[in-house]
Design a protein around this motif. Structure first.
Motif, PDB file in Angstrom:
ATOM      1  N   ILE A 107       0.835  -1.197   0.000  1.00  0.00           N
ATOM      2  CA  ILE A 107       0.000   0.000   0.000  1.00  0.00           C
ATOM      3  C   ILE A 107       0.872   1.250   0.000  1.00  0.00           C
ATOM      4  O   ILE A 107       0.503   2.276  -0.586  1.00  0.00           O
ATOM      5  CB  ILE A 107      -0.984  -0.037   1.179  1.00  0.00           C
ATOM      6  N   LEU A 108       2.043   1.196   0.615  1.00  0.00           N
ATOM      7  CA  LEU A 108       2.986   2.324   0.560  1.00  0.00           C
ATOM      8  C   LEU A 108       3.396   2.601  -0.877  1.00  0.00           C
ATOM      9  O   LEU A 108       3.450   3.761  -1.314  1.00  0.00           O
ATOM     10  CB  LEU A 108       4.215   2.037   1.417  1.00  0.00           C
ATOM     11  N   ILE A 109       3.675   1.554  -1.642  1.00  0.00           N
ATOM     12  CA  ILE A 109       4.047   1.724  -3.045  1.00  0.00           C
ATOM     13  C   ILE A 109       2.897   2.353  -3.818  1.00  0.00           C
ATOM     14  O   ILE A 109       3.088   3.296  -4.601  1.00  0.00           O
ATOM     15  CB  ILE A 109       4.460   0.371  -3.666  1.00  0.00           C
ATOM     16  N   VAL A 110       1.683   1.856  -3.577  1.00  0.00           N
ATOM     17  CA  VAL A 110       0.512   2.418  -4.256  1.00  0.00           C
ATOM     18  C   VAL A 110       0.317   3.870  -3.842  1.00  0.00           C
ATOM     19  O   VAL A 110       0.025   4.732  -4.678  1.00  0.00           O
ATOM     20  CB  VAL A 110      -0.739   1.566  -3.942  1.00  0.00           C
ATOM     21  N   ASP A 111       0.483   4.147  -2.565  1.00  0.00           N
ATOM     22  CA  ASP A 111       0.272   5.493  -2.028  1.00  0.00           C
ATOM     23  C   ASP A 111       1.267   6.494  -2.598  1.00  0.00           C
ATOM     24  O   ASP A 111       0.889   7.579  -3.043  1.00  0.00           O
ATOM     25  CB  ASP A 111       0.368   5.448  -0.502  1.00  0.00           C
ATOM     26  N   LYS A 112       2.523   6.165  -2.575  1.00  0.00           N
ATOM     27  CA  LYS A 112       3.563   7.132  -2.943  1.00  0.00           C
ATOM     28  C   LYS A 112       3.858   7.194  -4.438  1.00  0.00           C
ATOM     29  O   LYS A 112       4.221   8.244  -4.954  1.00  0.00           O
ATOM     30  CB  LYS A 112       4.868   6.814  -2.205  1.00  0.00           C
ATOM     31  N   LEU A 113       3.714   6.071  -5.143  1.00  0.00           N
ATOM     32  CA  LEU A 113       4.169   6.038  -6.524  1.00  0.00           C
ATOM     33  C   LEU A 113       3.049   5.915  -7.553  1.00  0.00           C
ATOM     34  O   LEU A 113       3.131   6.498  -8.625  1.00  0.00           O
ATOM     35  CB  LEU A 113       5.169   4.900  -6.711  1.00  0.00           C
ATOM     36  N   VAL A 114       2.013   5.164  -7.245  1.00  0.00           N
ATOM     37  CA  VAL A 114       0.951   4.957  -8.225  1.00  0.00           C
ATOM     38  C   VAL A 114      -0.084   6.083  -8.158  1.00  0.00           C
ATOM     39  O   VAL A 114      -0.458   6.654  -9.182  1.00  0.00           O
ATOM     40  CB  VAL A 114       0.274   3.578  -8.019  1.00  0.00           C
ATOM     41  N   ILE A 129      -3.610  10.656  -3.659  1.00  0.00           N
ATOM     42  CA  ILE A 129      -4.472  10.049  -2.637  1.00  0.00           C
ATOM     43  C   ILE A 129      -3.621   9.729  -1.413  1.00  0.00           C
ATOM     44  O   ILE A 129      -2.562   9.103  -1.531  1.00  0.00           O
ATOM     45  CB  ILE A 129      -5.137   8.762  -3.168  1.00  0.00           C
ATOM     46  N   ASP A 130      -4.090  10.143  -0.244  1.00  0.00           N
ATOM     47  CA  ASP A 130      -3.348   9.896   0.994  1.00  0.00           C
ATOM     48  C   ASP A 130      -3.852   8.609   1.644  1.00  0.00           C
ATOM     49  O   ASP A 130      -4.994   8.544   2.101  1.00  0.00           O
ATOM     50  CB  ASP A 130      -3.517  11.068   1.956  1.00  0.00           C
ATOM     51  N   LEU A 131      -3.022   7.584   1.671  1.00  0.00           N
ATOM     52  CA  LEU A 131      -3.376   6.303   2.270  1.00  0.00           C
ATOM     53  C   LEU A 131      -2.637   6.063   3.579  1.00  0.00           C
ATOM     54  O   LEU A 131      -2.514   4.917   4.015  1.00  0.00           O
ATOM     55  CB  LEU A 131      -3.085   5.164   1.280  1.00  0.00           C
ATOM     56  N   LEU A 132      -2.158   7.126   4.206  1.00  0.00           N
ATOM     57  CA  LEU A 132      -1.389   6.987   5.439  1.00  0.00           C
ATOM     58  C   LEU A 132      -2.208   6.323   6.540  1.00  0.00           C
ATOM     59  O   LEU A 132      -1.720   5.430   7.226  1.00  0.00           O
ATOM     60  CB  LEU A 132      -0.880   8.348   5.919  1.00  0.00           C
ATOM     61  N   GLY A 133      -3.455   6.727   6.706  1.00  0.00           N
ATOM     62  CA  GLY A 133      -4.301   6.144   7.747  1.00  0.00           C
ATOM     63  C   GLY A 133      -4.490   4.647   7.560  1.00  0.00           C
ATOM     64  O   GLY A 133      -4.417   3.873   8.518  1.00  0.00           O
ATOM     65  N   LEU A 134      -4.731   4.224   6.330  1.00  0.00           N
ATOM     66  CA  LEU A 134      -4.900   2.794   6.038  1.00  0.00           C
ATOM     67  C   LEU A 134      -3.614   2.029   6.321  1.00  0.00           C
ATOM     68  O   LEU A 134      -3.647   0.956   6.935  1.00  0.00           O
ATOM     69  CB  LEU A 134      -5.315   2.610   4.579  1.00  0.00           C
ATOM     70  N   ARG A 135      -2.482   2.583   5.894  1.00  0.00           N
ATOM     71  CA  ARG A 135      -1.196   1.915   6.146  1.00  0.00           C
ATOM     72  C   ARG A 135      -0.914   1.783   7.633  1.00  0.00           C
ATOM     73  O   ARG A 135      -0.487   0.719   8.102  1.00  0.00           O
ATOM     74  CB  ARG A 135      -0.050   2.680   5.489  1.00  0.00           C
ATOM     75  N   LEU A 136      -1.162   2.838   8.381  1.00  0.00           N
ATOM     76  CA  LEU A 136      -0.923   2.782   9.819  1.00  0.00           C
ATOM     77  C   LEU A 136      -1.873   1.814  10.509  1.00  0.00           C
ATOM     78  O   LEU A 136      -1.483   1.102  11.436  1.00  0.00           O
ATOM     79  CB  LEU A 136      -1.040   4.178  10.430  1.00  0.00           C
ATOM     80  N   TRP A 137      -3.120   1.758  10.061  1.00  0.00           N
ATOM     81  CA  TRP A 137      -4.095   0.839  10.648  1.00  0.00           C
ATOM     82  C   TRP A 137      -3.680  -0.611  10.402  1.00  0.00           C
ATOM     83  O   TRP A 137      -3.722  -1.445  11.307  1.00  0.00           O
ATOM     84  CB  TRP A 137      -5.482   1.116  10.068  1.00  0.00           C
TER      85      TRP A 137
END
Length: 85
Positions: A48-55, A59-67
């Motif tokens: 999900i970090l790869i999807v969040d930062k590069l793809v 879109i901010d997926l920080l909350g999902l990654r931390l959860w």
């Protein structure tokens, strides 16, 4: 360079999960099961970090990654506390 580092982190977590779950199937040790689940979740968090930062950088997926990371570490903690070995 970032995708290389993120990818290596995800692959490392995947290999750890695979080796831990394979050892679990051989020994049926509960600690190996919970550790394997934890590393599976950490691998998912890295993907999900790869999807969040590069793809999808917009879109901010920080909350999902931390959860997901919190749940994964919670599984490991639960397994360490409740294993009777």
């Amino acid at each position: 360079m970032a995708i290389f580092v993120y990818g290596l982190c995800a692959l490392t977590a995947l290999m750890c999960a695979f080796l831990l779950l394979r050892a679990y199937h051989a020994t049926r040790s509960a600690v190996l099961w919970w550790s394997g689940l934890c590393f599976s979740g950490l691998m998912l968090s890295n993907v999900i970090l790869i999807v969040d930062k590069l793809v999808f950088p917009q879109i901010d997926l920080l909350g999902l990654r931390l959860w997901i990371t919190l749940v994964s570490l919670g599984l490991l903690l639960y397994g360490l506390i409740n294993s009777g070995e």
